[in-house]
Structures are given as C-alpha cells and as structure tokens.
Write a protein that holds these residues in place. Structure first.
Motif, short mmCIF file in Angstrom:
data_model
loop_
_atom_site.label_atom_id
_atom_site.label_comp_id
_atom_site.label_asym_id
_atom_site.label_seq_id
_atom_site.Cartn_x
_atom_site.Cartn_y
_atom_site.Cartn_z
N ALA A 54 -57.73 -33.02 -2.04
CA ALA A 54 -56.93 -32.19 -2.95
C ALA A 54 -55.52 -32.76 -3.11
N ILE A 55 -54.89 -32.40 -4.19
CA ILE A 55 -53.49 -32.71 -4.44
C ILE A 55 -52.84 -31.43 -4.92
N THR A 56 -51.68 -31.11 -4.37
CA THR A 56 -50.92 -29.94 -4.79
C THR A 56 -49.81 -30.41 -5.72
N LEU A 57 -49.73 -29.81 -6.89
CA LEU A 57 -48.70 -30.14 -7.89
C LEU A 57 -47.65 -29.04 -7.92
N ARG A 58 -46.41 -29.45 -8.04
CA ARG A 58 -45.30 -28.51 -8.22
C ARG A 58 -44.36 -29.11 -9.25
N ALA A 59 -43.82 -28.26 -10.10
CA ALA A 59 -42.80 -28.69 -11.06
C ALA A 59 -41.59 -27.79 -10.90
N TRP A 60 -40.98 -27.87 -9.74
CA TRP A 60 -39.83 -27.03 -9.43
C TRP A 60 -38.56 -27.75 -9.87
N ASP A 61 -37.65 -26.99 -10.42
CA ASP A 61 -36.36 -27.53 -10.86
C ASP A 61 -36.56 -28.71 -11.81
N GLY A 62 -37.62 -28.67 -12.62
CA GLY A 62 -37.85 -29.69 -13.62
C GLY A 62 -38.39 -31.00 -13.10
N THR A 67 -48.29 -33.55 -3.66
CA THR A 67 -48.45 -33.57 -2.22
C THR A 67 -49.93 -33.69 -1.91
N ASP A 68 -50.28 -34.60 -1.01
CA ASP A 68 -51.68 -34.72 -0.62
C ASP A 68 -52.15 -33.46 0.07
N GLY A 69 -53.37 -33.06 -0.23
CA GLY A 69 -54.00 -31.93 0.45
C GLY A 69 -53.50 -30.59 -0.05
N PRO A 70 -53.97 -29.54 0.61
CA PRO A 70 -53.55 -28.19 0.23
C PRO A 70 -52.11 -27.94 0.67
N PHE A 71 -51.50 -26.94 0.08
CA PHE A 71 -50.10 -26.63 0.36
C PHE A 71 -49.91 -26.06 1.76
N MET A 72 -50.80 -25.19 2.19
CA MET A 72 -50.63 -24.51 3.47
C MET A 72 -51.56 -25.11 4.52
N GLU A 73 -51.07 -25.15 5.74
CA GLU A 73 -51.90 -25.55 6.87
C GLU A 73 -52.63 -24.30 7.37
N THR A 74 -53.93 -24.31 7.31
CA THR A 74 -54.72 -23.18 7.77
C THR A 74 -55.94 -23.69 8.50
N LYS A 75 -56.58 -22.83 9.26
CA LYS A 75 -57.83 -23.21 9.91
C LYS A 75 -58.97 -23.18 8.92
N GLU A 76 -58.91 -22.27 7.97
CA GLU A 76 -59.95 -22.17 6.96
C GLU A 76 -59.45 -22.84 5.68
N HIS A 77 -60.39 -23.38 4.91
CA HIS A 77 -60.02 -23.95 3.63
C HIS A 77 -60.95 -23.42 2.55
N LEU A 78 -60.45 -23.40 1.34
CA LEU A 78 -61.23 -22.97 0.20
C LEU A 78 -62.31 -24.02 -0.05
#
Length: 119
Positions: A54-62, A67-78
């Motif tokens: 996965a790759i997480t995309l953000r367009a904050w402040d333009g 970011t590689d992988g999911p945004f949150m570190e969790t034991k479970e994944h979608l």
C-alpha cells in the motif's frame, strides 16, 4: 440500503494457520460470496493485497507526499471488503455474522452515506 463489511485480519494470528485451514477460509469466503449473491445481497467483494504493497497519499498544505504502507501501525490490517445491499442494519449484522473470516479477524460493518451536491 448499502452496507460495507471492512475485513480486518491480524496477520500474526493468521500466519500460524495451516495451509489446509487457509485453503478452507478461501473456499469458505468464495462460498459466502455465492450465498450473498444468491440471496440478492452481494454488490461487490474483493480481497486486498498486503499492507506492505500500500501507499498512503496526503496533499496537506498543497504538497503531495507518499508514504509506504498504511498510515497507522496496527496489529490488524484491512484485508478486503464486501459491499452488500440489506434492508436494515439488523439484516446486515445477520449476513456479516455468517462470514468465515469473522472467526479469525474482525469485520467493521458500516452503512454507506449518500452525498448530494449542495446548491
């Protein structure tokens, strides 16, 4: 009304399952999808690749950042989703309770919302 089952798996718990058990889950989920389809409930069902793909995309402040992988570190994944049609939340719960993966993960049941253009 449309509902989505978001299927979360704890990869550490699933990793210790034998190949025969994994195969049984795959076949069970395919049977489950067919059951939903036969009952007129299935709209769409798809598994997802592992979070490492996965790759997480953000367009904050333009500025676009990736970011590689999911945004949150969790034991479970979608790990997948199923989109269904059910008459109400109670029917959606009954349908979700029959899903084979509910025994090794968790299923988030969420009604879909409808956006309407604001004049």
């Amino acid at each position: 009304m449309k509902y989505m089952f978001l299927i979360y798996l704890d990869e550490a718990k699933f990793a210790v399952v034998s190949q025969a058990q994994r195969d049984a889950f795959v076949n069970g989920m395919m049977d489950y999808d067919e059951e939903l389809k036969a009952g007129g409930h299935l709209i769409m069902a798809e598994p997802l690749k592992l979070p490492s793909e996965a790759i997480t995309l953000r367009a904050w402040d333009g500025e676009l950042t990736l970011t590689d992988g999911p945004f949150m570190e969790t034991k479970e994944h979608l790990s997948g989703f199923i989109l269904i049609e059910a008459c109400d939340m109670n029917e959606a719960i009954r349908l979700g309770a029959r899903m084979p993966l509910v025994t090794v993960g968790s299923i988030e049941l969420r009604p879909l919302d409808v956006l309407e253009r604001i004049a």
